[in-house]
Design an enzyme around this catalytic site. Structure first.
Site, PDB file in Angstrom:
ATOM      1  N   ASP A 233      -8.081  -8.646  -3.608  1.00 44.86           N
ATOM      2  CA  ASP A 233      -7.479  -7.296  -3.275  1.00 44.86           C
ATOM      3  C   ASP A 233      -8.374  -6.337  -4.521  1.00 44.86           C
ATOM      4  O   ASP A 233      -8.122  -6.311  -5.875  1.00 44.86           O
ATOM      5  CB  ASP A 233      -6.219  -6.706  -3.133  1.00 44.86           C
TER       6      ASP A 233
ATOM      7  N   HIS B 294      -6.560  -7.123   0.591  1.00 44.84           N
ATOM      8  CA  HIS B 294      -5.501  -6.011   0.091  1.00 44.84           C
ATOM      9  C   HIS B 294      -4.578  -6.082   1.176  1.00 44.84           C
ATOM     10  O   HIS B 294      -3.449  -6.063   0.985  1.00 44.84           O
ATOM     11  CB  HIS B 294      -6.117  -4.587   0.317  1.00 44.84           C
TER      12      HIS B 294
ATOM     13  N   ASP C 261       0.887  -1.271  -0.009  1.00 48.29           N
ATOM     14  CA  ASP C 261       0.247   0.017  -0.111  1.00 48.29           C
ATOM     15  C   ASP C 261       0.861   1.205   0.020  1.00 48.29           C
ATOM     16  O   ASP C 261       1.913   1.105  -0.997  1.00 48.29           O
ATOM     17  CB  ASP C 261      -1.043  -0.199   1.309  1.00 48.29           C
ATOM     18  N   TRP C 262       0.704   2.362   0.797  1.00 43.47           N
ATOM     19  CA  TRP C 262       1.471   3.343   0.958  1.00 43.47           C
ATOM     20  C   TRP C 262       2.969   3.219   1.336  1.00 43.47           C
ATOM     21  O   TRP C 262       3.690   3.980   0.998  1.00 43.47           O
ATOM     22  CB  TRP C 262       0.799   4.541   1.993  1.00 43.47           C
TER      23      TRP C 262
ATOM     24  N   TRP D  36     -12.334   3.453  -3.937  1.00 41.77           N
ATOM     25  CA  TRP D  36     -11.900   3.367  -2.475  1.00 41.77           C
ATOM     26  C   TRP D  36     -11.592   5.054  -1.968  1.00 41.77           C
ATOM     27  O   TRP D  36     -12.245   5.207  -1.145  1.00 41.77           O
ATOM     28  CB  TRP D  36     -10.431   2.739  -2.338  1.00 41.77           C
TER      29      TRP D  36
END
Length: 475
Positions: free
Chosen positions: A428, A457, A298-299, A342
């Site tokens: 995901d 995810h 993710d980030w 999202w």
């Protein structure tokens, strides 16, 4: 000297030893006290004083033995008994045997260092040239309570000192420590830093487990640097960290500012791509991390994938990449529909329930595990980062972070030649297999991904299998 009536039992002498332990506690020493008795008379007393005396041998028993020997004018204490509130360690047990004590009586057992039965028992070794009678458990409860109270008080003092060391900025919030009590599967001690130049006093939390010896790292010890995304924190890696540690590696897992145990700026506008990236660069440099396996999702990947080219050719920083459900946001390719959905959900529901998000995508998780992800955010005022991060993903070539991400893309295509492991949670809807195939094409030498069909995810929630494979790949 203390004179004790003959009709009093061992508890009387142990009570005197407990008084000595209280003296030690009052001086800030671990509360252990000892008395030496000869013919029913207390001839010497002692209490812990290694801190005050700067003497690692100044345990209560040693202090009492020295005083007894001087009182008798003889280092042999053959007709003497020693009463001590805590089971002796190996050093003290050895001294007692050398002194040829007749008998040793202790209070509470010491599970970590006890040499009278807990860890080892030197008193039952028949190969030694003297045997001393040993008895434990006398006023054990009283001794244990005193020790427990001492260490509880010390922990409270340490917490208060930590608050003074890391004062809270007026423009930030700090989640109370109690919010993180008894989290399932997260036993590790916190580490904090606030004096990185970019932080300007904000407190950053990170886990730092395993051997942290730079000399060892210089010879190739692996450091797994685990970077989380939004709205997670270092708790996300709890199922992978044990496997990494068992391999002999070091594990560092920071909480991005605004998440986890790190401070949380009050304003959404505080958060920028460039600022968070600089925090990670300065943390790596401050901890002088070497031989890093970069673990991202993710980030953690949006930021983390831009880090290796920053250190390329400068040091032995990055040696491997473990990449999961993320992207390189160069601003040149349109964001996936899943991500746009999202982002829109976050815009419409800025205070969405994080625990419910995890529960929906991870039915195998317990309610307590899901709740742990909500723990950093006791009120909506703590949620600036979770609101700010979705629109921060670079969407155009001019967006902040796009340029550095394009430089990173060129690095991964042209300069990366170290091992890579890619793992994908197939369920995901935001950054699943399709997005990861696109990323795979940008990473030179990236093998076929490990696809976890039942994972979503937050693929780290199925992380044991991934971690075991990683240890093999990056050995």
């Amino acid at each position: 000297m203390y004179l004790v009536p003959k009709d009093r039992e061992d508890e009387s002498f142990m009570a005197l030893a407990l008084q000595e332990a209280q003296v030690a506690a009052a001086k800030g020493e671990v509360p252990v006290g000892a008395v030496v008795v000869k013919d029913g008379v207390v001839i010497a007393v002692g209490h812990n004083s290694p801190i005050v005396d700067h003497d690692p041998t100044a345990h209560a028993e040693i202090v009492a033995l020295r005083a007894a020997a001087k009182a008798l004018g003889n280092y042999r204490l053959e007709d003497c008994e020693l009463f001590v509130t805590l089971e002796p360690c190996a050093m003290c047990a050895g001294a007692m045997l050398h002194a040829r004590l007749k008998r040793v009586v202790f209070g509470a057992a010491e599970a970590k260092t006890g040499a009278a039965g807990s860890v080892t028992n030197l008193f039952t070794n028949i190969a030694l040239n003297h045997q001393t009678e040993i008895e434990g458990g006398v006023l054990a409860d009283e001794a244990s309570v005193m020790l427990q109270d001492f260490f509880q008080n010390k922990r409270e003092i340490n917490k208060q000192e930590a608050k003074l060391k890391y004062p809270l900025r007026s423009d930030a919030l700090r989640t109370p420590d109690a919010a993180f009590d008894n989290l399932p599967g997260y036993p590790w001690q916190p580490h904090y830093v606030s004096n990185l130049p970019v932080l300007e006093g904000l407190r950053l939390h990170y886990l730092d487990e395993g051997e942290a010896d730079v000399a060892i790292e210089a010879f190739g010890q692996t450091t797994y640097l685990c970077l989380h995304g939004n709205p997670a924190w270092s708790y996300l890696y709890r199922k992978m960290i044990p496997t990494f540690l068992e391999s002999g590696a070091r594990v560092v897992a920071p909480d991005l500012i605004g998440f986890g145990k790190s401070d949380k700026p009050k304003k959404d506008a505080f958060h920028t791509f460039t600022w968070h990236r600089q925090v990670l660069i300065e943390l790596i440099e401050r901890l002088d991390l070497q031989n890093i396996v970069l673990v991202v999702q993710d980030w953690g990947g949006i930021l983390g994938l831009t880090l290796p080219h920053e250190f390329h050719g400068k040091s032995n920083r990055i040696k491997g990449l473990l990449v999961m459900n993320t992207l390189l946001a160069t601003g040149e390719a349109p964001l996936s529909q899943g991500f746009l959905d999202w982002r829109e959900m976050c815009r419409k529901n800025p205070e969405f329930k994080i625990d419910k998000l995890f529960a929906r995508g991870n039915p195998q998780m317990s309610a307590a595990e899901c709740a742990a992800y909500m723990a950093p955010f006791p009120e909506k005022g703590f949620r600036a980062a979770t609101r700010a991060f979705p629109p921060m993903v670079p969407e155009t070539p001019q967006a902040e972070g796009s340029e550095v991400s394009r430089k990173a893309r060129d690095f991964w295509i042209n300069n990366w030649d170290n091992p890579t492991l890619m793992a994908v949670g197939a369920q995901d809807p935001v950054l699943g297999l399709s997005a990861m195939r696109d990323l795979q094409a940008l990473i030179n030498g990236c093998p076929q991904p490990l696809v976890l069909d039942n994972a979503g995810h937050f693929v780290q929630e199925h992380g044991e299998e991934i971690a075991k494979l990683a240890v093999h790949v990056f050995k």
